[in-house]
Write a protein that holds these residues in place. Sequence first.
Motif, mmCIF file in Angstrom:
data_model
loop_
_atom_site.group_PDB
_atom_site.id
_atom_site.type_symbol
_atom_site.label_atom_id
_atom_site.label_comp_id
_atom_site.label_asym_id
_atom_site.label_seq_id
_atom_site.Cartn_x
_atom_site.Cartn_y
_atom_site.Cartn_z
ATOM 1 N N LYS A 1 -63.290 -8.127 88.138
ATOM 2 C CA LYS A 1 -64.706 -8.416 88.346
ATOM 3 C C LYS A 1 -65.455 -7.165 88.783
ATOM 4 N N ILE A 2 -66.730 -7.129 88.436
ATOM 5 C CA ILE A 2 -67.604 -6.024 88.828
ATOM 6 C C ILE A 2 -68.409 -6.446 90.047
ATOM 7 N N ILE A 3 -68.445 -5.594 91.048
ATOM 8 C CA ILE A 3 -69.298 -5.839 92.214
ATOM 9 C C ILE A 3 -70.721 -5.448 91.840
ATOM 10 N N THR B 1 -81.679 2.548 89.410
ATOM 11 C CA THR B 1 -82.833 2.083 90.189
ATOM 12 C C THR B 1 -82.335 1.420 91.476
ATOM 13 N N CYS B 2 -82.547 0.111 91.626
ATOM 14 C CA CYS B 2 -82.127 -0.583 92.842
ATOM 15 C C CYS B 2 -80.772 -1.276 92.671
ATOM 16 N N LEU B 3 -80.080 -1.007 91.572
ATOM 17 C CA LEU B 3 -78.823 -1.691 91.261
ATOM 18 C C LEU B 3 -77.615 -0.798 91.494
ATOM 19 N N LYS B 4 -76.555 -1.405 91.979
ATOM 20 C CA LYS B 4 -75.251 -0.758 92.052
ATOM 21 C C LYS B 4 -74.243 -1.658 91.348
ATOM 22 N N LYS B 5 -73.374 -1.034 90.561
ATOM 23 C CA LYS B 5 -72.275 -1.748 89.922
ATOM 24 C C LYS B 5 -70.998 -0.980 90.206
ATOM 25 N N ILE B 6 -70.070 -1.627 90.894
ATOM 26 C CA ILE B 6 -68.814 -0.980 91.281
ATOM 27 C C ILE B 6 -67.694 -1.624 90.477
ATOM 28 N N PHE B 7 -66.933 -0.801 89.765
ATOM 29 C CA PHE B 7 -65.942 -1.341 88.830
ATOM 30 C C PHE B 7 -64.663 -0.506 88.820
ATOM 31 N N ILE B 8 -63.560 -1.192 88.585
ATOM 32 C CA ILE B 8 -62.256 -0.556 88.435
ATOM 33 C C ILE B 8 -62.117 -0.079 86.991
ATOM 34 N N ILE B 9 -61.545 1.105 86.788
ATOM 35 C CA ILE B 9 -61.292 1.597 85.435
ATOM 36 C C ILE B 9 -60.001 0.966 84.929
ATOM 37 N N PRO B 10 -60.066 0.115 83.900
ATOM 38 C CA PRO B 10 -58.869 -0.590 83.425
ATOM 39 C C PRO B 10 -57.974 0.296 82.564
ATOM 40 N N PHE B 11 -56.742 -0.139 82.373
ATOM 41 C CA PHE B 11 -55.763 0.506 81.483
ATOM 42 C C PHE B 11 -55.365 1.910 81.925
ATOM 43 N N ASP C 1 -64.265 -2.206 101.448
ATOM 44 C CA ASP C 1 -65.033 -3.179 102.215
ATOM 45 C C ASP C 1 -66.352 -2.626 102.741
ATOM 46 N N HIS C 2 -66.584 -1.313 102.603
ATOM 47 C CA HIS C 2 -67.856 -0.760 103.079
ATOM 48 C C HIS C 2 -69.038 -1.307 102.285
ATOM 49 N N TYR C 3 -68.804 -1.714 101.050
ATOM 50 C CA TYR C 3 -69.888 -2.311 100.275
ATOM 51 C C TYR C 3 -70.277 -3.663 100.856
ATOM 52 N N ASP C 4 -69.281 -4.478 101.152
ATOM 53 C CA ASP C 4 -69.552 -5.815 101.673
ATOM 54 C C ASP C 4 -70.156 -5.751 103.073
ATOM 55 N N LYS C 5 -69.847 -4.706 103.809
ATOM 56 C CA LYS C 5 -70.385 -4.544 105.154
ATOM 57 C C LYS C 5 -71.862 -4.133 105.117
ATOM 58 N N GLN C 6 -72.261 -3.421 104.060
ATOM 59 C CA GLN C 6 -73.618 -2.894 103.984
ATOM 60 C C GLN C 6 -74.568 -3.759 103.165
ATOM 61 N N TYR C 7 -74.031 -4.466 102.167
ATOM 62 C CA TYR C 7 -74.890 -5.143 101.200
ATOM 63 C C TYR C 7 -74.452 -6.584 100.996
ATOM 64 N N SER C 8 -75.330 -7.305 100.327
ATOM 65 C CA SER C 8 -74.984 -8.637 99.839
ATOM 66 C C SER C 8 -74.395 -8.469 98.441
ATOM 67 N N CYS C 9 -73.111 -8.710 98.303
ATOM 68 C CA CYS C 9 -72.402 -8.408 97.060
ATOM 69 C C CYS C 9 -72.193 -9.657 96.212
ATOM 70 N N LYS C 10 -72.281 -9.481 94.907
ATOM 71 C CA LYS C 10 -71.896 -10.506 93.954
ATOM 72 C C LYS C 10 -70.703 -9.975 93.158
ATOM 73 N N PHE C 11 -69.767 -10.848 92.847
ATOM 74 C CA PHE C 11 -68.565 -10.465 92.120
ATOM 75 C C PHE C 11 -68.591 -11.190 90.777
ATOM 76 N N ASN C 12 -68.930 -10.455 89.721
ATOM 77 C CA ASN C 12 -69.179 -11.085 88.426
ATOM 78 C C ASN C 12 -68.169 -10.662 87.371
ATOM 79 N N ASP C 13 -67.838 -11.599 86.512
ATOM 80 C CA ASP C 13 -66.831 -11.406 85.466
ATOM 81 C C ASP C 13 -67.510 -10.954 84.173
ATOM 82 N N PHE C 14 -67.118 -9.793 83.684
ATOM 83 C CA PHE C 14 -67.659 -9.238 82.445
ATOM 84 C C PHE C 14 -66.593 -9.190 81.348
#
Length: 297
Positions: A194-196, A232-242, A264-277
């Motif tokens: 999932k992408i944060i 802009t106001c968006l952050k997307k945090i993702f693992i590089i697969p393979f 966990d520093h992301y979850d401590k600072q922001y409201s995170c959503k974990f979405n499946d792409f």
Amino acid sequence: MKNEFEKKFRNIIDNYEVLTFGEYRRSIGNKSKMYRICRFCNQNSASTTFKSKAHAISEALGNKTLILFDECDSCNKKFSETFEKDIIEYLMLYRAFFSIKGKDGLKKYKGKNFTLSSDENGLKLEFTSLDDRPKNSEIKYEVKLQPQNQINLQNIYKSLCKFFLSVIDEQNLQYFDKTVEWINGKIEANKLPKIIEITSYSHFNLQPSLVIYFRNNDNKNIPFAVCEFQFTCLKKIFIIPFCSEDDRDFSEPKNYQNFISVFDHYDKQYSCKFNDFSDNIAKDFSLLLNFETTNKE
């Protein structure tokens, strides 16, 4: 202050080297066309051409600072006509709202039921049907915008990974041969981590940027490479697969949780959503905008 910083980022400091791209102008790869090798198809100047200026992050997203020399014209054209179209479509509302200029400057965006444009006077939203417009009695209302084109979510993940592969040092590319194969459609992914996703104005910037994390130890409970894409106001945090340095599937909940516990520093600072792409089928999508009318006296 130092103790607070170390406490917040202790897990990252202990496990990762951190690199940033986008704030300053940078050209990646071999300046001499004669010695270039495309990092996405491995062809050299004897078998392909390097005439076009390839942007490490899509120019349509406002990238003016990161140029990739080691991307051939064929790959550049293929990517821009395939999966990169999806991330540009996906972010079109933010592009219009914040007047992001691409190769041809500001563009008007026409959807199925709306036209969105911006200029020096601000954002202009025009509805195709009177039914979509707010009624005089409405103070708060919701508008559903229907884009013209469908979206393939996995193509968005591919685009993000392509940005990552475009800025890393050549010596690190050896770990991502299968990632490149996946981007080129040679292998399939049924399930991806999932992408944060974060929306925050605390680090707002019109120039897109990347923060890259490379694991600096042998702890394979956590992924070797992680990337943060800021737009802009968006952050997307993702693992590089393979990645060849990983020996487990980080789309599995237990393994993914190990990743989350370190980042966990992301979850401590922001409201995170974990979405499946992971979805690899193009589908219709819509955007919901909430408005509130004001009366002028």
